[in-house]
Design a protein around this motif. Sequence first.
Motif, PDB file in Angstrom:
ATOM      1  N   ILE A   1       0.863  -1.173  -0.113  1.00  7.64           N
ATOM      2  CA  ILE A   1      -0.119  -0.003   0.026  1.00  7.64           C
ATOM      3  C   ILE A   1       0.881   1.415   0.057  1.00  7.64           C
ATOM      4  CG2 ILE A   1      -1.604   1.270   1.365  1.00  7.64           C
ATOM      5  CD1 ILE A   1      -2.866  -1.391   2.538  1.00  7.64           C
ATOM      6  N   PHE A   2       0.511   2.100  -1.028  1.00 10.73           N
ATOM      7  CA  PHE A   2       1.451   3.562  -0.842  1.00 10.73           C
ATOM      8  C   PHE A   2       0.186   4.261  -0.442  1.00 10.73           C
ATOM      9  CE2 PHE A   2       3.847   1.754  -4.124  1.00 10.73           C
ATOM     10  CZ  PHE A   2       4.992   1.867  -3.994  1.00 10.73           C
ATOM     11  N   MET A   3       0.491   4.982   0.677  1.00  8.10           N
ATOM     12  CA  MET A   3      -0.228   6.132   1.597  1.00  8.10           C
ATOM     13  C   MET A   3      -0.115   7.372   1.648  1.00  8.10           C
ATOM     14  SD  MET A   3      -3.371   5.808   3.396  1.00  8.10           S
ATOM     15  CE  MET A   3      -3.430   3.913   4.133  1.00  8.10           C
ATOM     16  N   ASP A   4      -0.734   8.070   1.079  1.00  4.39           N
ATOM     17  CA  ASP A   4      -0.331   9.505   1.129  1.00  4.39           C
ATOM     18  C   ASP A   4      -0.842  10.070   2.344  1.00  4.39           C
ATOM     19  OD1 ASP A   4      -0.400  12.547   1.024  1.00  4.39           O
ATOM     20  OD2 ASP A   4      -1.237  12.149  -1.230  1.00  4.39           O
ATOM     21  N   ALA A   5       0.322  10.743   3.132  1.00  2.00           N
ATOM     22  CA  ALA A   5       0.091  11.125   4.394  1.00  2.00           C
ATOM     23  C   ALA A   5      -1.079  12.340   4.829  1.00  2.00           C
ATOM     24  CB  ALA A   5       1.456  11.722   5.166  1.00  2.00           C
ATOM     25  N   GLN A   6      -1.342  13.048   3.704  1.00  2.00           N
ATOM     26  CA  GLN A   6      -2.302  13.894   3.797  1.00  2.00           C
ATOM     27  C   GLN A   6      -3.682  13.746   2.732  1.00  2.00           C
ATOM     28  OE1 GLN A   6       0.451  17.087   2.726  1.00  2.00           O
ATOM     29  NE2 GLN A   6       0.551  17.891   4.819  1.00  2.00           N
ATOM     30  N   MET A   7      -4.307  12.848   3.549  1.00  2.00           N
ATOM     31  CA  MET A   7      -5.688  12.630   2.763  1.00  2.00           C
ATOM     32  C   MET A   7      -6.671  13.311   2.981  1.00  2.00           C
ATOM     33  SD  MET A   7      -4.779   8.503   1.956  1.00  2.00           S
ATOM     34  CE  MET A   7      -6.259   8.574   0.958  1.00  2.00           C
ATOM     35  N   PRO A   8      -7.971  13.498   2.383  1.00  2.00           N
ATOM     36  CA  PRO A   8      -9.087  14.108   3.068  1.00  2.00           C
ATOM     37  C   PRO A   8      -9.927  12.934   4.055  1.00  2.00           C
ATOM     38  CG  PRO A   8      -9.287  13.748   0.507  1.00  2.00           C
ATOM     39  CD  PRO A   8      -7.929  13.432   1.096  1.00  2.00           C
ATOM     40  N   LYS A   9     -10.651  13.517   4.789  1.00  2.00           N
ATOM     41  CA  LYS A   9     -11.677  12.774   5.690  1.00  2.00           C
ATOM     42  C   LYS A   9     -10.764  12.012   6.715  1.00  2.00           C
ATOM     43  CE  LYS A   9     -15.341  12.050   2.574  1.00  2.00           C
ATOM     44  NZ  LYS A   9     -16.388  11.009   2.180  1.00  2.00           N
ATOM     45  N   LYS A  10      -9.811  11.369   6.481  1.00  2.00           N
ATOM     46  CA  LYS A  10      -8.803  10.623   7.491  1.00  2.00           C
ATOM     47  C   LYS A  10      -7.482  10.751   6.882  1.00  2.00           C
ATOM     48  CE  LYS A  10     -10.552   6.735   9.279  1.00  2.00           C
ATOM     49  NZ  LYS A  10     -10.690   7.097  10.692  1.00  2.00           N
ATOM     50  N   SER A  11      -6.345  11.232   7.655  1.00  2.00           N
ATOM     51  CA  SER A  11      -4.991  11.447   7.147  1.00  2.00           C
ATOM     52  C   SER A  11      -4.428  10.076   7.029  1.00  2.00           C
ATOM     53  CB  SER A  11      -3.989  12.197   8.167  1.00  2.00           C
ATOM     54  OG  SER A  11      -3.892  11.343   9.162  1.00  2.00           O
ATOM     55  N   GLY A  12      -3.457   9.964   6.186  1.00  2.00           N
ATOM     56  CA  GLY A  12      -2.773   8.839   6.090  1.00  2.00           C
ATOM     57  C   GLY A  12      -2.324   8.085   7.032  1.00  2.00           C
ATOM     58  N   LEU A  13      -1.820   9.042   8.066  1.00  2.00           N
ATOM     59  CA  LEU A  13      -1.356   8.510   9.389  1.00  2.00           C
ATOM     60  C   LEU A  13      -2.571   7.777  10.476  1.00  2.00           C
ATOM     61  CD1 LEU A  13       0.794  11.558  10.726  1.00  2.00           C
ATOM     62  CD2 LEU A  13       1.395   9.526   9.350  1.00  2.00           C
ATOM     63  N   GLU A  14      -3.645   8.466  10.328  1.00  2.00           N
ATOM     64  CA  GLU A  14      -4.994   7.859  10.978  1.00  2.00           C
ATOM     65  C   GLU A  14      -5.237   6.550  10.098  1.00  2.00           C
ATOM     66  OE1 GLU A  14      -7.590  11.391  12.642  1.00  2.00           O
ATOM     67  OE2 GLU A  14      -7.321  11.444  10.676  1.00  2.00           O
ATOM     68  N   ALA A  15      -5.386   6.565   8.982  1.00  2.00           N
ATOM     69  CA  ALA A  15      -5.635   5.383   8.183  1.00  2.00           C
ATOM     70  C   ALA A  15      -4.762   4.368   8.116  1.00  2.00           C
ATOM     71  CB  ALA A  15      -5.824   5.714   6.619  1.00  2.00           C
ATOM     72  N   THR A  16      -3.444   4.544   8.264  1.00  2.00           N
ATOM     73  CA  THR A  16      -2.431   3.428   8.687  1.00  2.00           C
ATOM     74  C   THR A  16      -2.832   2.713   9.892  1.00  2.00           C
ATOM     75  OG1 THR A  16      -0.858   4.562   7.277  1.00  2.00           O
ATOM     76  CG2 THR A  16       0.016   2.875   8.908  1.00  2.00           C
ATOM     77  N   GLN A  17      -2.996   3.605  11.151  1.00  2.00           N
ATOM     78  CA  GLN A  17      -3.173   3.172  12.204  1.00  2.00           C
ATOM     79  C   GLN A  17      -4.368   2.404  12.518  1.00  2.00           C
ATOM     80  OE1 GLN A  17      -3.004   6.845  14.436  1.00  2.00           O
ATOM     81  NE2 GLN A  17      -0.822   6.619  15.047  1.00  2.00           N
ATOM     82  N   LYS A  18      -5.422   2.825  11.622  1.00  2.00           N
ATOM     83  CA  LYS A  18      -6.704   1.880  11.786  1.00  2.00           C
ATOM     84  C   LYS A  18      -6.440   0.703  10.786  1.00  2.00           C
ATOM     85  CE  LYS A  18     -11.327   2.384  12.373  1.00  2.00           C
ATOM     86  NZ  LYS A  18     -11.932   2.302  13.838  1.00  2.00           N
ATOM     87  N   ILE A  19      -5.825   0.746   9.823  1.00  2.00           N
ATOM     88  CA  ILE A  19      -5.539  -0.598   9.111  1.00  2.00           C
ATOM     89  C   ILE A  19      -4.726  -1.414   9.923  1.00  2.00           C
ATOM     90  CG2 ILE A  19      -4.104  -1.551   7.040  1.00  2.00           C
ATOM     91  CD1 ILE A  19      -4.845   1.004   5.559  1.00  2.00           C
ATOM     92  N   ARG A  20      -3.634  -1.116  10.539  1.00  2.00           N
ATOM     93  CA  ARG A  20      -2.962  -1.824  11.350  1.00  2.00           C
ATOM     94  C   ARG A  20      -3.501  -2.418  12.708  1.00  2.00           C
ATOM     95  NH1 ARG A  20       0.923  -2.969   8.093  1.00  2.00           N
ATOM     96  NH2 ARG A  20       2.483  -1.712   7.606  1.00  2.00           N
ATOM     97  N   SER A  21      -4.605  -1.435  13.257  1.00  2.00           N
ATOM     98  CA  SER A  21      -5.205  -2.415  14.373  1.00  2.00           C
ATOM     99  C   SER A  21      -6.329  -3.154  13.814  1.00  2.00           C
ATOM    100  CB  SER A  21      -6.025  -1.070  15.242  1.00  2.00           C
ATOM    101  OG  SER A  21      -6.841  -0.392  14.306  1.00  2.00           O
TER     102      SER A  21
END
Length: 116
Positions: free
Chosen positions: A23-43
């Motif tokens: 997964i290539f994840m942009d750190a600055q995404m709308p609605k949920k940042s890439g950082l938040e999205a990554t944490q959610k995916i990992r959990s």
Amino acid sequence: ACDTAHDGEEAVAMAKSKQYMLIFMDAQMPKKSGLEATQKIRSSIQSTNWIVPIIAVTSLSLPDDRERCLGAGMSDFIPKPFSSVQIRAIVHKWLGGHLGQRKISSSNSENTNKSS
């Protein structure tokens, strides 16, 4: 082949529904940042044996930015602008000779990379 998420919430939903190889994840995404999205995916997928490499793709390129991305659960970091050579290198680093050989379920035999 690639799948594209238009925002962080969509990226999380897609990662929950399919076993991506990378997964290539942009750190600055709308609605949920890439950082938040990554944490959610990992959990959300930590109970499985599937550990997908998540690569931060961002215009944030200070050392602290890299550490924040890695601290959020991203596997690696590539700053914008990037070249096709850099993308190939990072794909090889994380998938290398194992491309197409990673253990996946037969129902997900058409795994693709994801671009976010």
